[in-house]
Design an enzyme around this catalytic site. Structure first.
Site, PDB file in Angstrom:
ATOM      1  N   GLU A   1      -5.794  18.424 -44.877  1.00 29.71           N
ATOM      2  CA  GLU A   1      -4.824  19.263 -44.170  1.00 29.71           C
ATOM      3  C   GLU A   1      -3.539  18.491 -43.853  1.00 29.71           C
ATOM      4  O   GLU A   1      -2.970  18.612 -42.759  1.00 29.71           O
ATOM      5  CB  GLU A   1      -5.449  19.838 -42.893  1.00 29.71           C
ATOM      6  CG  GLU A   1      -6.654  20.728 -43.163  1.00 29.71           C
ATOM      7  CD  GLU A   1      -7.178  21.435 -41.922  1.00 29.71           C
ATOM      8  OE1 GLU A   1      -6.779  21.052 -40.803  1.00 29.71           O
ATOM      9  OE2 GLU A   1      -7.978  22.366 -42.064  1.00 29.71           O
TER      10      GLU A   1
ATOM     11  N   GLU B   1     -12.660  25.579 -46.522  1.00 33.34           N
ATOM     12  CA  GLU B   1     -13.190  25.798 -45.172  1.00 33.34           C
ATOM     13  C   GLU B   1     -13.037  27.262 -44.788  1.00 33.34           C
ATOM     14  O   GLU B   1     -11.945  27.705 -44.428  1.00 33.34           O
ATOM     15  CB  GLU B   1     -12.479  24.925 -44.134  1.00 33.34           C
ATOM     16  CG  GLU B   1     -12.791  23.450 -44.230  1.00 33.34           C
ATOM     17  CD  GLU B   1     -12.224  22.659 -43.054  1.00 33.34           C
ATOM     18  OE1 GLU B   1     -11.857  23.282 -42.022  1.00 33.34           O
ATOM     19  OE2 GLU B   1     -12.149  21.420 -43.159  1.00 33.34           O
TER      20      GLU B   1
END
Length: 722
Positions: A182, A253
């Site tokens: 991320e 995710e």
């Protein structure tokens, strides 16, 4: 060489007996990962090896497989594997090789998210704290010191996997790897040092020649050949798509709930909502790899949780903290997986079209050259809807998707739950309600003259403790001309502060996940002559995210003693302070059998702060998971036979008045048949006589009307929940 050929050269083709060609390559195209020449739609589930025990791994993996999961995804936890520079640990819960071999033994694939920064609500985002003291280091940027150590660890893990032949290119289960995590959310903060770091990380990873693709999540400009992947709740709506037509749509995710913090209520996500967004990702984004984060959350044992994060992690996942199946999530997703697999070939090889079925209704249609057809009928309305598709009518519940593997018969609808809700209950098996069962030891409040570490200012907490302990003592002494009543004012960027004046407890304060730091204001009485102030700064995990982690500060920032009326204030901020890292009980390791004999224990008396308690118990019979109910305690940490089962903070209530967490997992593998040592360190007080050891089980199946959708985690009496 063209970038898309990179993976092709990693093909392992060996001529075996009888001329059989054994292939172990993993490639990809614009539609999916391709394993052994076959395009695949894959459902994956996150199970983190340090958040469970080796004894639990086979059952967790088996239940995931039974639920239609094809791959197990895990982070790699750098600060656990290399707690001291150059000193590695791959034993017990950290035996990642054993974990991946168990995945392989059960016939599943594995995805390895090396990071090595992982966030994951894991203390310091998985980075080892010794990095903090490397000269001129700037984490996660185009910074030579950080890149050197990041590459060292990444190479260490890749070489370990290669040595055990665990990559698919070697015949192993690992089909996908991740580098970084991320990063786009922080990249701008590093200005010109951000983009070169992304390019370096990608090239470094690819250069390790694993023979399987690499991904970067939440990195829409992931450099070729690295695949950009989506994280979030609604990637079927939010994902911009692969940054190349030659890359597949991957969801690393899909959050099955969210993590919980002390003082925060649990986030409940329904099975219907998860299934809706999985089906939408497959239909609208042509997604072919979906990972559930978490499929099993587990336990933040010891001090591994990040700032304010509870010890229980993603208990609302399809497999709960203890590995029990949570219905209807587990069963509803299993049915979804089966429905998608019925038409996976058509989805992967067919041409795609879409058509409107109404203002908020749409059909996503896939047709292959052989004439096979599959359709996803989407109702995005908040109301039920009847739609017409190919001259047939279909009833679609609100916010639901119907899957028609042959474009005619509905085999699954995301809003129609056929799996029954189950109920989890606890039964008390051991009580600790006799004062004769317990012994106590009050930790020592240090004096300035006994400290060896001193400074003329307030030292920063994390840089002083080096994450060896949650606790840092600040202690000082001063002369007072006369006895008087005053106010002690302390400002801290730590999570908790406890104050003692002349060895008497005068008060505590704490912050929260949303409010950095805390302020203590306490009335105090000073003696004529020498006075001692001892302040205990406490961290409940280190920060796990954001740019420039190496610059974060914590601990006491300002200390004032203020008099009444015209007496004025004395500023002790830049004063002579003595420091002690950790507690005497930690130094002596009184939480294990050997260390418990190093101090003088006494009978249990009145509740006091900074108290250690110990007792012993026999292991209950059976195989049901075990939990300690610590609802009667305040805040601290618990150990079983020297192994920490995590931090507890029962006194920090959620908005409805309940504790954030009262039940703490005791893995049966931590126990011996008899004489198990239970030790608690309690900061505030608490009542150990009300602690119980309970078994946890699924007792019965219930209808939705009895419990509602995913009812709350714990009922007030902790006897029956979800």
């Amino acid at each position: 060489m063209a970038w898309w050929l990179f993976w092709v050269v990693s093909v392992v083709a060996v001529i075996g007996g009888g001329g059989r060609i054994v292939q172990g390559d993993v490639t990809y195209d614009g539609r999916s990962l391709i394993i052994n020449g076959q395009p695949r739609i894959l459902f994956s589930g996150s199970i983190h090896y340090p958040r469970s025990t080796p004894e639990m791994w086979p059952s967790l993996i088996a239940k995931a497989k039974e639920g239609g999961i094809d791959a197990i995804e895990t982070y790699v936890f750098w600060n656990q594997h290399e707690p001291q520079q150059g000193q590695y640990n791959f034993e017990g819960r950290l035996d990642i090789v054993k974990f991946i071999k168990e995945i392989q033994a059960q016939g599943l694939y594995a995805t390895l998210r090396i990071g090595p920064f992982i966030q994951s609500e894991w203390t310091y985002g998985g980075l080892p704290f010794w990095l903090h003291d490397i000269k001129d280091i700037v984490y996660r940027s185009d910074n030579e010191p950080f890149k050197f150590y990041m590459q060292n660890f990444t190479t260490k893990i890749v070489n370990l996997m290669k040595s055990e032949k665990l990559y698919a290119s070697q015949g192993g289960p690992i089909i996908l790897s991740q580098i970084e995590n991320e990063y786009k959310t922080v990249e701008a903060a590093f200005h010109e040092r951000g983009p070169p770091y992304v390019r370096w990380a990608a090239a470094m990873a690819v250069g390790l020649n694993t023979g399987v693709p690499w991904v970067m999540c939440k990195q829409d400009d992931a450099p070729d050949p690295v695949i950009n992947a989506c994280n979030g709740l609604r990637c079927g709506e939010t994902f911009a798509g692969p940054n190349s037509p030659n890359k597949p749509a991957i969801w690393t995710e899909n959050w099955t709930s969210q993590y919980q913090v002390f003082g925060g209520a649990p986030y409940i996500r329904s099975a219907e909502d998860i299934a809706f967004h999985v089906a939408l990702f497959i239909a609208a984004k042509k997604g072919s790899y979906i990972n559930y984060y978490m499929y099993h959350g587990g336990t933040n044992f010891g001090r591994t949780g990040s700032a304010y994060v509870t010890t229980s992690y993603y208990d609302q996942a399809p497999l709960d903290e203890y590995g029990l199946i949570r219905q209807p999530k587990w069963g509803h997703l299993k049915e979804l997986h089966a429905a998608v697999k019925l038409c996976s070939t058509t989805l992967l090889l067919g041409s795609y079209t879409s058509s409107s079925l109404g203002e908020l209704q749409q059909a996503h249609i896939f047709k292959d050259k052989a004439g096979k057809c599959a359709a996803f009928l989407v109702n995005n309305s908040s109301r039920n809807s009847t739609v017409k598709f190919q001259n047939q009518s279909y009833e679609l519940p609100r916010r639901s998707i119907s899957i028609l593997p042959d474009c005619q018969k509905e085999v699954f609808n995301t809003g129609k739950v056929s799996s029954q809700f189950n109920k989890r209950s606890t039964v008390q098996v051991t009580t600790f309600n006799s004062a004769n069962q317990w012994k106590e030891f009050q930790d020592v409040i240090p004096k300035f003259e006994d400290t060896s570490l001193r400074a003329q200012n307030m030292l920063e907490h994390m840089g002083t403790t080096k994450d060896k302990s949650d606790y840092l003592w600040y202690t000082s002494s001063f002369q007072q001309d006369s006895s008087s009543a005053k106010y002690l004012k302390v400002n801290s960027l730590g999570h908790v502060v406890h104050a003692f004046v002349n060895n008497l407890y005068v008060g505590s304060a704490h912050g929260s996940k949303d409010n950095i730091g805390c302020a203590l204001n306490a009335s105090i009485s000073l003696n004529k002559g020498m006075n001692r102030v001892s302040l205990l700064s406490v961290m409940v995990g280190l920060p796990d995210s954001g740019p420039y982690l190496e610059r974060r500060v914590a601990g006491l920032r300002k200390v004032l003693i203020q008099g009444n009326g015209k007496a004025g204030s004395q500023d002790f901020t830049n004063y002579s302070w003595g420091y002690k890292v950790g507690l005497l009980g930690e130094d002596s390791q009184i939480y294990n059998d050997e260390g418990s004999y190093k101090v003088q224990w006494s009978n249990v008396g009145n509740s006091k702060p900074l108290m250690w308690y110990k007792t012993s118990f026999n292991a209950p019979s059976g195989v049901d998971p075990l939990v300690l109910n610590l609802g009667s305690m305040g805040k601290g940490e618990a150990w079983i036979n020297g192994q920490s089962i995590g931090r507890y903070w029962s006194s920090f209530r959620i908005p409805n008045g309940d504790p954030s967490q009262t039940l703490y997992h005791v893995p049966r593998s931590f126990l011996k048949p008899s004489g198990n040592l239970l030790v608690l360190f309690e900061e505030f007080g608490g009542n150990p006589l009300q602690i119980t050891l309970n078994t946890v089980s699924i007792t019965k199946m219930v209808g939705e009307g009895l419990l509602g959708k995913d009812s709350s985690l714990d009922s007030p009496n902790n006897q029956e929940f979800w």
